[in-house]
Write an enzyme that holds these catalytic residues in place. Structure first.
Site, PDB file in Angstrom:
ATOM      1  N   HIS A   1      22.342  50.976  39.577  1.00 35.03           N
ATOM      2  CA  HIS A   1      22.193  51.981  38.511  1.00 35.03           C
ATOM      3  C   HIS A   1      20.717  52.257  38.209  1.00 35.03           C
ATOM      4  O   HIS A   1      20.354  52.586  37.088  1.00 35.03           O
ATOM      5  CB  HIS A   1      22.953  51.561  37.240  1.00 35.03           C
ATOM      6  CG  HIS A   1      24.449  51.604  37.431  1.00 35.03           C
ATOM      7  ND1 HIS A   1      25.172  52.765  37.344  1.00 35.03           N
ATOM      8  CD2 HIS A   1      25.333  50.628  37.748  1.00 35.03           C
ATOM      9  CE1 HIS A   1      26.459  52.498  37.594  1.00 35.03           C
ATOM     10  NE2 HIS A   1      26.573  51.220  37.839  1.00 35.03           N
TER      11      HIS A   1
ATOM     12  N   ASP B   1      18.965  54.173  40.707  1.00 32.71           N
ATOM     13  CA  ASP B   1      18.536  55.329  41.519  1.00 32.71           C
ATOM     14  C   ASP B   1      18.486  56.633  40.718  1.00 32.71           C
ATOM     15  O   ASP B   1      17.584  57.448  40.917  1.00 32.71           O
ATOM     16  CB  ASP B   1      19.351  55.479  42.813  1.00 32.71           C
ATOM     17  CG  ASP B   1      20.834  55.735  42.630  1.00 32.71           C
ATOM     18  OD1 ASP B   1      21.330  55.647  41.489  1.00 32.71           O
ATOM     19  OD2 ASP B   1      21.499  56.037  43.648  1.00 32.71           O
TER      20      ASP B   1
ATOM     21  N   LEU C   1      31.385  50.601  48.746  1.00 27.83           N
ATOM     22  CA  LEU C   1      30.616  50.470  49.990  1.00 27.83           C
ATOM     23  C   LEU C   1      30.261  51.841  50.571  1.00 27.83           C
ATOM     24  O   LEU C   1      29.949  51.973  51.750  1.00 27.83           O
ATOM     25  CB  LEU C   1      31.382  49.623  51.020  1.00 27.83           C
ATOM     26  CG  LEU C   1      31.638  48.166  50.607  1.00 27.83           C
ATOM     27  CD1 LEU C   1      32.317  47.395  51.744  1.00 27.83           C
ATOM     28  CD2 LEU C   1      30.341  47.457  50.220  1.00 27.83           C
ATOM     29  N   SER C   2      30.322  52.861  49.733  1.00 25.77           N
ATOM     30  CA  SER C   2      29.844  54.203  50.087  1.00 25.77           C
ATOM     31  C   SER C   2      30.594  54.867  51.222  1.00 25.77           C
ATOM     32  O   SER C   2      29.990  55.437  52.134  1.00 25.77           O
ATOM     33  CB  SER C   2      28.356  54.163  50.448  1.00 25.77           C
ATOM     34  OG  SER C   2      27.618  53.829  49.337  1.00 25.77           O
ATOM     35  N   SER C   3      31.907  54.817  51.164  1.00 26.24           N
ATOM     36  CA  SER C   3      32.673  55.535  52.186  1.00 26.24           C
ATOM     37  C   SER C   3      32.407  57.037  52.074  1.00 26.24           C
ATOM     38  O   SER C   3      32.393  57.739  53.087  1.00 26.24           O
ATOM     39  CB  SER C   3      34.169  55.245  52.047  1.00 26.24           C
ATOM     40  OG  SER C   3      34.623  55.579  50.759  1.00 26.24           O
ATOM     41  N   SER C   4      32.153  57.520  50.869  1.00 21.39           N
ATOM     42  CA  SER C   4      31.922  58.970  50.744  1.00 21.39           C
ATOM     43  C   SER C   4      30.573  59.358  51.352  1.00 21.39           C
ATOM     44  O   SER C   4      30.485  60.370  52.047  1.00 21.39           O
ATOM     45  CB  SER C   4      32.034  59.435  49.296  1.00 21.39           C
ATOM     46  OG  SER C   4      31.168  58.722  48.464  1.00 21.39           O
TER      47      SER C   4
ATOM     48  N   GLU D   1      28.027  65.660  47.183  1.00 18.72           N
ATOM     49  CA  GLU D   1      28.778  64.755  46.297  1.00 18.72           C
ATOM     50  C   GLU D   1      28.709  65.232  44.839  1.00 18.72           C
ATOM     51  O   GLU D   1      29.701  65.234  44.122  1.00 18.72           O
ATOM     52  CB  GLU D   1      28.197  63.344  46.430  1.00 18.72           C
ATOM     53  CG  GLU D   1      28.920  62.320  45.612  1.00 18.72           C
ATOM     54  CD  GLU D   1      29.469  61.169  46.437  1.00 18.72           C
ATOM     55  OE1 GLU D   1      29.259  61.121  47.657  1.00 18.72           O
ATOM     56  OE2 GLU D   1      30.120  60.319  45.838  1.00 18.72           O
TER      57      GLU D   1
ATOM     58  N   ASP E   1      22.998  55.921  48.137  1.00 15.28           N
ATOM     59  CA  ASP E   1      24.046  55.734  49.151  1.00 15.28           C
ATOM     60  C   ASP E   1      23.792  56.602  50.378  1.00 15.28           C
ATOM     61  O   ASP E   1      23.945  56.166  51.517  1.00 15.28           O
ATOM     62  CB  ASP E   1      25.420  56.099  48.575  1.00 15.28           C
ATOM     63  CG  ASP E   1      25.742  55.296  47.337  1.00 15.28           C
ATOM     64  OD1 ASP E   1      25.038  54.300  47.077  1.00 15.28           O
ATOM     65  OD2 ASP E   1      26.686  55.675  46.621  1.00 15.28           O
TER      66      ASP E   1
ATOM     67  N   TYR F   1      30.628  56.218  34.959  1.00 15.67           N
ATOM     68  CA  TYR F   1      29.359  56.406  35.670  1.00 15.67           C
ATOM     69  C   TYR F   1      28.560  57.549  35.042  1.00 15.67           C
ATOM     70  O   TYR F   1      27.380  57.391  34.717  1.00 15.67           O
ATOM     71  CB  TYR F   1      29.659  56.707  37.138  1.00 15.67           C
ATOM     72  CG  TYR F   1      28.422  56.830  38.000  1.00 15.67           C
ATOM     73  CD1 TYR F   1      27.897  55.731  38.649  1.00 15.67           C
ATOM     74  CD2 TYR F   1      27.778  58.060  38.156  1.00 15.67           C
ATOM     75  CE1 TYR F   1      26.767  55.841  39.436  1.00 15.67           C
ATOM     76  CE2 TYR F   1      26.647  58.178  38.938  1.00 15.67           C
ATOM     77  CZ  TYR F   1      26.147  57.070  39.584  1.00 15.67           C
ATOM     78  OH  TYR F   1      25.019  57.194  40.357  1.00 15.67           O
TER      79      TYR F   1
HETATM   80  C1  GLA Z   1      27.104  54.716  43.149  1.00 18.42           C
HETATM   81  C2  GLA Z   1      26.204  55.943  43.270  1.00 18.42           C
HETATM   82  C3  GLA Z   1      24.770  55.532  43.583  1.00 18.42           C
HETATM   83  C4  GLA Z   1      24.273  54.475  42.604  1.00 18.42           C
HETATM   84  C5  GLA Z   1      25.289  53.338  42.458  1.00 18.42           C
HETATM   85  C6  GLA Z   1      24.919  52.367  41.366  1.00 18.42           C
HETATM   86  O1  GLA Z   1      27.201  54.066  44.385  1.00 18.42           O
HETATM   87  O2  GLA Z   1      26.671  56.792  44.279  1.00 18.42           O
HETATM   88  O3  GLA Z   1      23.937  56.661  43.569  1.00 18.42           O
HETATM   89  O4  GLA Z   1      23.966  55.042  41.370  1.00 18.42           O
HETATM   90  O5  GLA Z   1      26.594  53.822  42.176  1.00 18.42           O
HETATM   91  O6  GLA Z   1      23.751  51.687  41.683  1.00 18.42           O
END
Ligand code: GLA
Length: 355
Positions: free
Chosen positions: A28, A30, A115-118, A150, A162, A211
């Protein structure tokens, strides 16, 4: 049997892939112009395409066993399709002539666990379009377009970590990223240490609304402090004038940025692990994005003698935890922790290293 050829009865003209990521430290931060330290995971998303010769796009997601048709300018209702649609629309807005396509997506990146699948889907889509349409897009621009896809098309007001990680990180070393300048540096993991990621088995709830609310609170705190972003606050004493809730939110961001900077300068796994533990406490108490299950999983990890440190990873509100372990102990630690965690009926699982 759901490869490109099976679905579309032809071979693809272009194929590209991109990895998911796990964030080691800097959560949190970025969207506050701060520092992050992600590393790519071995699981990747693969996108294949060919010109369809029709008047519409056909998008097939192998894992979802779902095919969606759409036209540019008419957004698809299916959420997963909005990431791809966003990438296509943003390229068109840049003047790229994007013909109707058949698109096939298959992914090993676990979905909805942090884990950033998007991001992997967006980056793989843009890489595939770069190849197919022979357009010039460098890896940073790909990350920037992916982030916009996104935000503008999937409705999550995310930062750029991500997408930068998926576009630029590798699986062996972490990527230290200054999200304000986009300056970056590759950083070795502490010697003898490896990454373990466990899924709590609890789906992320409130991930979208919680978020966006945290982000708005950070913006409000910056406004009250008269700074461009919380990145510009380097001393927690500067936060004293803030209302209690905003003070805690801002304190997480300020201390988390400091932890990333310290971690990069520290050689020992023990110190790095302590910083991860402190990050979890801060995310739990000040930022309030943890859950009882994540807290329990992190506590079980922290009790293991081969674990240097552990924390929730990604946005929180459910999803996965990351631990730094003595190299070679990952599987044993994962099994020992999950045996106890799953005792109470949970469905925790090892995500990294993949089975
Ligand atoms: C998600 C968001 C990122 C970042 C994290 C928290 O993954 O896509 O940009 O803010 O949450 O660190």
């Amino acid at each position: 049997m759901s490869g490109f050829d099976d679905i579309f009865s032809a071979a693809p003209e272009a194929v590209a892939d991109a990895p998911g990521r796990v964030n080691l430290l800097g959560e949190h931060t970025d969207y506050n112009d701060g520092f992050v330290l992600p590393i790519a995971i071995t699981q990747r998303t693969r996108v294949a395409m060919r010109r369809s010769g029709e008047d519409h796009f056909s998008l097939h997601a192998a894992e979802l066993q779902n095919t969606v048709s759409f036209k540019l300018g008419e957004p698809p209702a299916d959420h997963f399709a909005s990431y791809v649609y966003g990438c296509l629309m943003l390229l068109r807005a840049r003047g790229v002539d994007v013909p109707p396509l058949q698109i096939h997506v298959e992914s090993q990146v676990p979905m909805g666990v942090g884990l950033s699948s998007s991001a992997a889907l967006e980056v793989a889509t843009l890489r595939c379009l770069r190849q197919l349409l022979r357009i010039e897009l460098d890896d940073v621009l790909i990350a920037q377009l992916a982030q916009r896809a996104e935000i503008e098309f999937a409705g999550v007001n995310c930062g750029i970590m991500d997408q930068m990680a998926s576009s630029l990180a590798d699986t062996q070393r972490a990527l230290l990223l200054d999200t304000r300048s986009l300056e970056r540096r590759v950083v070795e993991l502490p010697p003898g240490a490896s990454v373990l990621v466990l899924d709590s088995g609890v789906a992320r709830t409130l991930a979208g609304s919680g978020y966006n609310e945290r982000r708005a609170q950070c913006e409000e705190a910056s406004r009250l402090l008269g700074v461009k972003s919380l990145r510009d606050v380097t001393d927690v004493a500067m936060l004293e004038s803030l209302p209690e809730l905003l003070k805690r939110r801002a304190r997480h961001v300020v201390t988390e940025n400091a932890r990333v900077v310290q971690a990069v300068g520290c050689a020992t796994p023990e110190h790095f692990g302590e910083l991860m533990n402190a990050s979890h406490a801060s995310l739990r108490d000040d930022y309030e994005v943890s859950t009882p299950e994540l807290d329990r999983l992190v506590a079980l990890l922290q009790q293991q003698s081969d674990v240097y440190g552990a924390r929730l990873t990604g946005a929180g509100f459910g999803g996965a935890c990351v631990a730094l372990c003595r190299t070679g102990s990952e599987r044993e630690v994962g099994a020992a922790v999950l045996e106890r965690y799953n005792d109470s009926g949970q469905r925790g699982a090892v995500l990294v290293p993949p089975v």
